[in-house]
Write a protein that holds these residues in place. Sequence first.
Motif, short mmCIF file in Angstrom:
data_model
loop_
_atom_site.label_atom_id
_atom_site.label_comp_id
_atom_site.label_asym_id
_atom_site.label_seq_id
_atom_site.Cartn_x
_atom_site.Cartn_y
_atom_site.Cartn_z
N ARG A 1 32.87 49.89 55.38
CA ARG A 1 33.25 49.33 54.09
C ARG A 1 32.30 48.22 53.63
NH1 ARG A 1 37.63 49.68 50.49
NH2 ARG A 1 36.87 48.59 48.66
N GLU A 2 31.82 47.40 54.55
CA GLU A 2 30.94 46.30 54.18
C GLU A 2 29.67 46.82 53.51
OE1 GLU A 2 28.60 42.53 56.31
OE2 GLU A 2 30.00 43.79 57.46
N ASP A 3 29.09 47.88 54.07
CA ASP A 3 27.88 48.46 53.49
C ASP A 3 28.19 49.19 52.19
OD1 ASP A 3 26.36 47.50 55.59
OD2 ASP A 3 26.53 49.35 56.76
N PHE A 4 29.33 49.83 52.15
CA PHE A 4 29.74 50.53 50.93
C PHE A 4 29.86 49.57 49.75
CE2 PHE A 4 33.03 51.92 47.99
CZ PHE A 4 32.72 53.25 47.77
N ASP A 5 30.44 48.40 50.00
CA ASP A 5 30.64 47.43 48.93
C ASP A 5 29.34 46.89 48.37
OD1 ASP A 5 33.37 47.70 49.10
OD2 ASP A 5 33.67 45.95 50.38
N ARG A 6 28.26 46.99 49.12
CA ARG A 6 26.97 46.52 48.63
C ARG A 6 26.30 47.50 47.67
NH1 ARG A 6 25.84 45.27 54.35
NH2 ARG A 6 26.24 43.05 54.74
N LEU A 7 26.79 48.73 47.64
CA LEU A 7 26.17 49.76 46.81
C LEU A 7 26.49 49.54 45.33
CD1 LEU A 7 27.00 52.99 48.85
CD2 LEU A 7 24.83 51.75 48.82
N ALA A 8 25.57 49.99 44.49
CA ALA A 8 25.87 50.06 43.06
C ALA A 8 26.92 51.13 42.83
CB ALA A 8 24.60 50.38 42.28
N GLU A 9 27.63 51.03 41.72
CA GLU A 9 28.73 51.96 41.46
C GLU A 9 28.27 53.40 41.50
OE1 GLU A 9 31.47 53.09 37.67
OE2 GLU A 9 31.41 50.98 38.24
N ALA A 10 27.13 53.71 40.90
CA ALA A 10 26.65 55.09 40.87
C ALA A 10 26.41 55.62 42.27
CB ALA A 10 25.37 55.18 40.04
N SER A 11 25.92 54.78 43.16
CA SER A 11 25.65 55.21 44.54
C SER A 11 26.94 55.41 45.32
CB SER A 11 24.77 54.17 45.25
OG SER A 11 23.52 54.05 44.61
N ARG A 12 27.98 54.67 44.97
CA ARG A 12 29.26 54.81 45.68
C ARG A 12 29.85 56.20 45.50
NH1 ARG A 12 32.61 49.17 44.55
NH2 ARG A 12 31.02 47.73 45.35
N ARG A 13 29.50 56.86 44.41
CA ARG A 13 30.07 58.17 44.15
C ARG A 13 29.60 59.23 45.13
NH1 ARG A 13 28.98 57.75 37.65
NH2 ARG A 13 30.28 55.92 37.32
N SER A 14 28.55 58.95 45.86
CA SER A 14 28.08 59.90 46.86
C SER A 14 28.25 59.35 48.28
CB SER A 14 26.60 60.24 46.61
OG SER A 14 25.80 59.08 46.67
N ALA A 15 29.12 58.35 48.42
CA ALA A 15 29.36 57.74 49.73
C ALA A 15 30.82 57.90 50.13
CB ALA A 15 28.98 56.26 49.70
N PHE A 16 31.08 57.65 51.41
CA PHE A 16 32.44 57.78 51.94
C PHE A 16 32.71 56.63 52.90
CE2 PHE A 16 35.32 59.05 55.34
CZ PHE A 16 36.41 59.53 54.62
N THR A 17 33.86 55.99 52.74
CA THR A 17 34.29 54.95 53.67
C THR A 17 35.81 54.92 53.73
OG1 THR A 17 33.93 52.65 54.30
CG2 THR A 17 34.43 53.06 51.99
#
Length: 218
Positions: free
Chosen positions: A17-33
């Motif tokens: 989650r810590e790394d996920f929160d650092r992502l820009a919103e657009a990048s979060r759409r291709s991530a999983f946590t």
Amino acid sequence: MVEAAQRDLAERQVLIREDFDRLAEASRRSAFTVARVQSLDALERIRVALVADVNEGGTLREFRDQVEQVLGESMLSDAHVETVYRTNVGAAYTQGLMEVLQHPLVSDEFPYLEYNAVHDSRARKEHRAMESLGIDGTNVYRRDDPVMRKFLPPWDFNCRCSVVPLSIEDAAAKGVGEAREWLRTGVPPARPAWVAPPPFDPPADFAGPSGWTEGMVG
């Protein structure tokens, strides 16, 4: 559609989650946590369980059993597991549906979406309200409407809403004036019948207006 949904989950980058929160919103759409899960191996096993569920048509109970095998019984609450399950599976199916609807042979046939909420004691009033905020007070929206892009289910944690593609004929039968005129004349509307934004927004911590994002908090 199932293949596209499965691919959406399978291709997401697994992050704590810590790394996920650092992502820009657009990048979060291709991530999983998953909140409170700090092991990448555990996150990967949970993601794999979700992919299998989409592929094989599993249940929440089966998914909960798999999470307990990975994390132990006390790691995540039942509500947290349900949020992870419903939000990710729902998002994957929606992603699959939209991918199909964007195909050139399909896209023009279904310019509308019917929004459906679940009607039970757990349903939130904002989600039910979407059924009457569409064109002409219906639950029908233009597929290209910015409102529909923002509120495409799931647009909130544990959202159980869904959308159904509609043809011009389908929308006309449901009372959409634009569709009736389109059907009568055979001429697409010069200005699409986009609706006013609802008096509420998706949660600020729900990453992205499309809802195609993460493994949730709970």
